[in-house]
Motif scaffolding. Structure first.
Motif, short mmCIF file in Angstrom:
data_model
loop_
_atom_site.label_atom_id
_atom_site.label_comp_id
_atom_site.label_asym_id
_atom_site.label_seq_id
_atom_site.Cartn_x
_atom_site.Cartn_y
_atom_site.Cartn_z
N ALA A 237 0.83 -1.21 0.00
CA ALA A 237 0.00 0.00 0.00
C ALA A 237 0.86 1.26 0.00
CB ALA A 237 -0.92 -0.02 1.21
N LYS A 238 1.93 1.25 0.78
CA LYS A 238 2.82 2.41 0.82
C LYS A 238 3.47 2.65 -0.54
CE LYS A 238 4.19 2.55 5.70
NZ LYS A 238 5.31 2.33 6.66
N GLN A 241 0.93 4.08 -2.87
CA GLN A 241 0.59 5.45 -2.47
C GLN A 241 1.66 6.43 -2.95
OE1 GLN A 241 0.17 6.06 1.76
NE2 GLN A 241 -1.32 7.69 1.47
N GLU A 242 2.91 6.01 -2.86
CA GLU A 242 4.01 6.90 -3.30
C GLU A 242 4.09 6.96 -4.83
OE1 GLU A 242 7.40 5.17 -1.48
OE2 GLU A 242 6.81 5.73 0.57
N ASP A 245 -0.60 6.93 -5.91
CA ASP A 245 -1.54 7.50 -4.95
C ASP A 245 -2.94 6.95 -5.27
OD1 ASP A 245 -2.39 8.78 -2.76
OD2 ASP A 245 -2.41 10.80 -3.62
N THR A 270 -1.95 4.32 5.78
CA THR A 270 -1.99 5.17 4.58
C THR A 270 -2.87 6.41 4.76
OG1 THR A 270 -3.90 3.99 3.63
CG2 THR A 270 -1.70 3.13 3.13
N ARG A 272 -5.90 6.43 4.04
CA ARG A 272 -6.94 6.33 3.01
C ARG A 272 -8.03 5.38 3.50
NH1 ARG A 272 -4.36 10.03 1.79
NH2 ARG A 272 -3.38 10.53 -0.21
#
Length: 518
Positions: A237-238, A241-242, A245, A270, A272
Motif C-alpha cells: 500500500a505504501k 501510495q508513493e 496515490d 496510509t 486512506r
C-alpha cells in the motif's frame, strides 16, 4: 464466518476473563492490554498500528471513565470497540461521483488481488443503483486478462470497451483514454478502468499506472488488495501510495482471512479509507465497508444492520405482508414456504448471515457443521409435490409420499420429517400470529402465557391424560362401552396410514409391493 476469526476468538476470550472482576486494578488493565497486543500481532497487524492502538486503550482504560463505570469490563470492551473503529477509518466513506458525467474510477493493485472480479462486482452494484457503468479493459499484459473481463462483464450484465486483444498487444494508456471518450459518447455515467498488475511492485508497473492516471484524471483511484497477505499489505500500500496515490481501498478475499491484519493496518498507515470489502466469489459478494460494523464483528457483537439491509434488499415488503396475513388466517402452505426459502437463498450464504448475529463466535463449531445443502434438499422435496399437495399436506398418503421421495432423490423418512416439521412450525406461527404463546414440542406451552389451542373449553382434564368422564352414571357407562368398541389407531406410521381401522393383510401386502420389496 472466517473473517477475523482468530483475532475475534482471542479478544473475546480476553474480555471474558474481565467479567468476573467487579473493579479493575492497573494490573488487570496491563494484563488485558498485553493480551490484546499479542492477539493483534498474531493477526499480522502492523507493529506501529499495534503500539498506537494499545497505548490509547491502556490510557483510556486507566482513566476515570472506567473507574466510574458500573461495569468496568463492559466499559473496556466499549473502549476497544471505539479504538478499533478509529483504526479502521472512523466513518464510512462512499464513492465520490463527478458533477459532470462520466465518473471515472481507476482500479490499481498487484496481480491476483482480485481487480478484474471486483470490476464486475462494482459494475453490478452500480447498475442496481440506477447507473450505467462501462468496463474498460486496460490490462493488456496479463495473459487472457481481456477475455476474463469480458466474461465477468457478461455475467454482470455490463457493457465492456475492449478494442485490443491484450496478451502484450496494445497501449493501455490509449485504451483508457479512448474508453472514457466512448463512455461520454454513449452516455455511460460511470467508467471503471481495469489496469494491469504485477506479481510484485516494480518501476514499470508504477510508471504505467501513473501514466494512465495522468491521462484520464480519475475521480476515484481504488487500490484493490488481498486481505490475506497480512503485513505485506502495508508495504504494498505504501509503494502504491508513493507511486500512483489512491483515494480509497478495496479489501478482496475478506471471507478467507481469519486474521485480519490487512484491514486493521492499511487504513491507519496510509490514511486512506476502506470503501468496499469483497466477501466471496460471487458477483453479489461485495459490500460497502462500515468501520463500526466491522469492529462489532471482530468483537463478536454481531452486525445486525448489515443483515437488515440485506433482508430489505431481498424480501418484497408486499409479499411479506401477504405471508403474515396467511399465517393469521391459517392459509400458510408449502408453496408459501418454498417462496420464502427462495428469497432467503437470494441473501447469500446462511453461514455468513448467521455469523452476523451477536455471540455467534462462541458457536463456531455449530456454524461450521451447518449443512447449507439441506435447503436444496428441502426445496427438491417440495418441488416434487403437485400444487394440490403443497397446498394441503393432508393429501399426502403413503403412495404419494413414496412418489415424492423418488422424484426428489430422497427417502420417505425425509419426506415425513419435512411434512412433520412444517406442520409443527405452521401451528406455532399461527399461534404467535394470533397473539398466543406457542406450544413447543417436548416442552408444552411456555409458562405464564395464554393456554394453547389444546386447552379447549368444556372438557374436564382427567389425571393421567385420559378421556373426560361424565357425571351421569348411565352416560359414563355408554362412554366406556364406546371406548372399548373402538380399536386403537396405529402409531408410528411414516406413511400417513392413521385411521380407525387396523391395516389388513391385503393392506400390508400392498404396502410391501409399493416399497419394492414384494
Amino acid at each position: 464466518m472466517a473473517t477475523f476469526g482468530t483475532l475475534s476468538d482471542r479478544l473475546t476470550e480476553t474480555f471474558r476473563n474481565l467479567r468476573t472482576k467487579g473493579k479493575l486494578t492497573p494490573a488487570d488493565v496491563d494484563g488485558t492490554v498485553r493480551e490484546i497486543r499479542r492477539a493483534l500481532l498474531d493477526a499480522d497487524v502492523a507493529l506501529e498500528v499495534v503500539k498506537e492502538f494499545t497505548a490509547k486503550v491502556r490510557e483510556r482504560a486507566l482513566g476515570d471513565e472506567v473507574n466510574r463505570a458500573l461495569n468496568p469490563a463492559q466499559q473496556v470492551v466499549q473502549i476497544v470497540n471505539e479504538e478499533l473503529i478509529g483504526i479502521l477509518g472512523g466513518e464510512q466513506r462512499r464513492l465520490q461521483f463527478a458533477k459532470t458525467a462520466p465518473t471515472v474510477i481507476m482500479l490499481a493493485g498487484l496481480q491476483g488481488s482480485g481487480k478484474t472480479t471486483f470490476a464486475g462486482k462494482l459494475a453490478k452494484m452500480l447498475e442496481k443503483d440506477g447507473h450505467t457503468p462501462l468496463l474498460v479493459a486496460a490490462d493488456l499484459q496479463r495473459p487472457n486478462a481481456v477475455n476474463q473481463l469480458q466474461v465477468v462483464a457478461e455475467r454482470a450484465g455490463a457493457t465492456i470497451f475492449a478494442p485490443e486483444p491484450g496478451n502484450g498487444v496494445g497501449d493501455p494508456v490509449k485504451v483508457s483514454r479512448d474508453g472514457v471518450e466512448y463512455a461520454r459518447r454513449q452516455q455511460h455515467d460511470v467508467v471503471i478502468v481495469d489496469t494491469a498488475g504485477r506479481l510484485g511492485v516494480d518501476a514499470e508497473l508504477m510508471k504505467q499506472a501513473a501514466d494512465i492516471r495522468r491521462e484520464i484524471q480519475p475521480d476515484e483511484v481504488l487500490f484493490v488488495i488481498d486481505a490475506m497477505i497480512g503485513q505485506d499489505a502495508v508495504n504494498t500500500a505504501k509503494a502504491f501510495q508513493e507511486g500512483v496515490d489512491f483515494t480509497g481501498v478495496v479489501l478482496s478475499k475478506l471471507d478467507g482471512d481469519a486474521r485480519g491484519g490487512a484491514a486493521l493496518s492499511v487504513a491507519s498507515v496510509t490514511g486512506r479509507p476502506i470503501i468496499f470489502a469483497s466477501t466471496g466469489e460471487g458477483l453479489d459478494d461485495v459490500e460497502a465497508f462500515h468501520p463500526d460494523r466491522m469492529a462489532s464483528r471482530i468483537l463478536d457483537l454481531g452486525d445486525i444492520l448489515t443483515l437488515i439491509e440485506q433482508a430489505q434488499a431481498t424480501f418484497d415488503e408486499a409479499e411479506a405482508m401477504k405471508v403474515a396475513e396467511k399465517l393469521a388466517t391459517e392459509q400458510f402452505t408449502l408453496e408459501d414456504f418454498l417462496e420464502q426459502m427462495q428469497q432467503l437463498k437470494k441473501m447469500g450464504s446462511m453461514k455468513k448471515m448467521l455469523g452476523m448475529l451477536p455471540g455467534m463466535g462462541s458457536m463456531k463449531q455449530q456454524l461450521d457443521d451447518f449443512d447449507e445443502s439441506e435447503i436444496g434438499r428441502t426445496e427438491a422435496i417440495i418441488r416434487s409435490m403437485t400444487p394440490a399437495e403443497r397446498r394441503n399436506t393432508k393429501l399426502l398418503n403413503g403412495s404419494r409420499r413414496l412418489r415424492i421421495a423418488r422424484g426428489s432423490g430422497m427417502t420417505v423418512t425425509d419426506v415425513n420429517q419435512l411434512v412433520q416439521r412444517f406442520e409443527q412450525a405452521a401451528k406455532m406461527m399461527k399461534t404467535v400470529a394470533r397473539g398466543g404463546v406457542p406450544n413447543i414440542p417436548g416442552m408444552g406451552p411456555i409458562p405464564g402465557g395464554k393456554p394453547g389451542a389444546s386447552a379447549k373449553r368444556g372438557g374436564k382434564k382427567v389425571k393421567g391424560g385420559g378421556v373426560p368422564r361424565s357425571g351421569n352414571p348411565a352416560k359414563r357407562a355408554a362412554q366406556q362401552a364406546e371406548i372399548a368398541a373402538t380399536p386403537a389407531a396405529p402409531t408410528g406410521s411414516g406413511f400417513g396410514l392413521g385411521g380407525n381401522k387396523t391395516p389388513s393383510a391385503e393392506d400390508l401386502a400392498e404396502l410391501q409391493k409399493m416399497l419394492g420389496n414384494g
